[in-house]
Design a protein around this motif. Structure first.
Motif, PDB file in Angstrom:
ATOM      1  N   ARG A 173       0.858  -1.190   0.000  1.00 39.84           N
ATOM      2  CA  ARG A 173       0.000   0.000   0.000  1.00 39.84           C
ATOM      3  C   ARG A 173       0.889   1.233   0.000  1.00 39.84           C
ATOM      4  O   ARG A 173       2.053   1.168   0.360  1.00 39.84           O
ATOM      5  N   ASP A 174       0.328   2.365  -0.393  1.00 41.96           N
ATOM      6  CA  ASP A 174       1.084   3.614  -0.422  1.00 41.96           C
ATOM      7  C   ASP A 174       1.614   3.930   0.968  1.00 41.96           C
ATOM      8  O   ASP A 174       0.927   3.721   1.978  1.00 41.96           O
ATOM      9  N   LYS A 180      -3.589   5.398   1.496  1.00 38.87           N
ATOM     10  CA  LYS A 180      -3.506   3.973   1.799  1.00 38.87           C
ATOM     11  C   LYS A 180      -4.245   3.107   0.789  1.00 38.87           C
ATOM     12  O   LYS A 180      -3.985   1.910   0.675  1.00 38.87           O
ATOM     13  N   SER A 181      -5.186   3.704   0.048  1.00 41.07           N
ATOM     14  CA  SER A 181      -5.968   2.920  -0.905  1.00 41.07           C
ATOM     15  C   SER A 181      -5.183   2.600  -2.176  1.00 41.07           C
ATOM     16  O   SER A 181      -5.561   1.700  -2.930  1.00 41.07           O
ATOM     17  N   LYS A 183      -2.206   1.083  -4.422  1.00 42.79           N
ATOM     18  CA  LYS A 183      -1.299  -0.061  -4.345  1.00 42.79           C
ATOM     19  C   LYS A 183      -0.090   0.158  -5.245  1.00 42.79           C
ATOM     20  O   LYS A 183      -0.174   0.829  -6.269  1.00 42.79           O
TER      21      LYS A 183
END
Length: 197
Positions: A173-174, A180-181, A183
């Motif tokens: 994830r970032d 965070k959504s 990838k």
């Protein structure tokens, strides 16, 4: 080209990235290296990773295509960061490793094999090469920047006719808490020796 974006937004980009915790990525990369190995930070951005590697006892050469970002990274790391694009970077020395974190994603898909070949020419045999791309397929645009997205199949095609072989690939994830959504496709290659080609 995405360079104008980074020149125009250098301070904002620096501020949003220089403190991001990338230690999980370092733990995949640095144990593969001997102490005091020579690392090329290709497209170093804020210089965050360059500084972390120096603090871990490695020797680092860094460059970025954005003049303004390179100046900020030089101040942050305490050493000169060269201004160069991937395709015209030159060096008189060979490196033990190349680190290209979220930087090669701005290279158009058709140019990626040549860029990988060019950068790999500065790697010692058995040297390692880390890179990361936004996970997916095709090309997307945002804020005047183009992003080449990469998945498992694209990754294999990019290095098909290069001296690089896949050591490991994985999805994360970032690292930025507000993204965070998103990838990312991460990969570590090694440069095959002549006897392995």
């Amino acid at each position: 080209m995405s360079v104008p974006y980074y020149d125009n937004n250098a301070k904002e980009f620096f501020s949003s990235t220089y403190q991001v915790d990338a230690s999980d990525l370092y733990e995949e990369f640095l144990p593969l290296l001997k102490p005091q190995s020579l690392i090329l930070d290709a497209g170093c951005g804020s210089g965050r990773d360059t500084l972390a590697f120096i603090q871990s006892g490695f020797k680092v050469t860094a460059f970025d295509a954005s003049k303004d970002l390179a100046e900020l990274a030089s101040k942050h790391t305490g050493q000169t960061v060269a201004v160069a694009e991937f395709s015209n970077f030159q060096s008189n020395i060979l490196f033990d490793a190349i680190w290209a974190c979220a930087s090669l994603l701005h290279v158009p898909p058709l140019n990626l094999p040549d860029v990988f070949n060019h950068l790999a020419s500065f790697l010692k045999p058995e040297g390692i090469f880390y890179c990361s791309f936004k996970y997916g397929s095709g090309v997307t645009s945002r804020d005047g920047r183009q992003f080449t997205n990469v998945d498992e199949n694209t990754l294999q095609k990019i290095i098909l006719n290069t001296s690089l072989k896949i050591h490991k690939k994985w999805i994360t994830r970032d690292l930025r808490t507000d993204r965070k959504s998103e990838k990312w496709m991460n990969a570590i290659f090694y440069k095959a020796s002549l006897s392995q080609n």
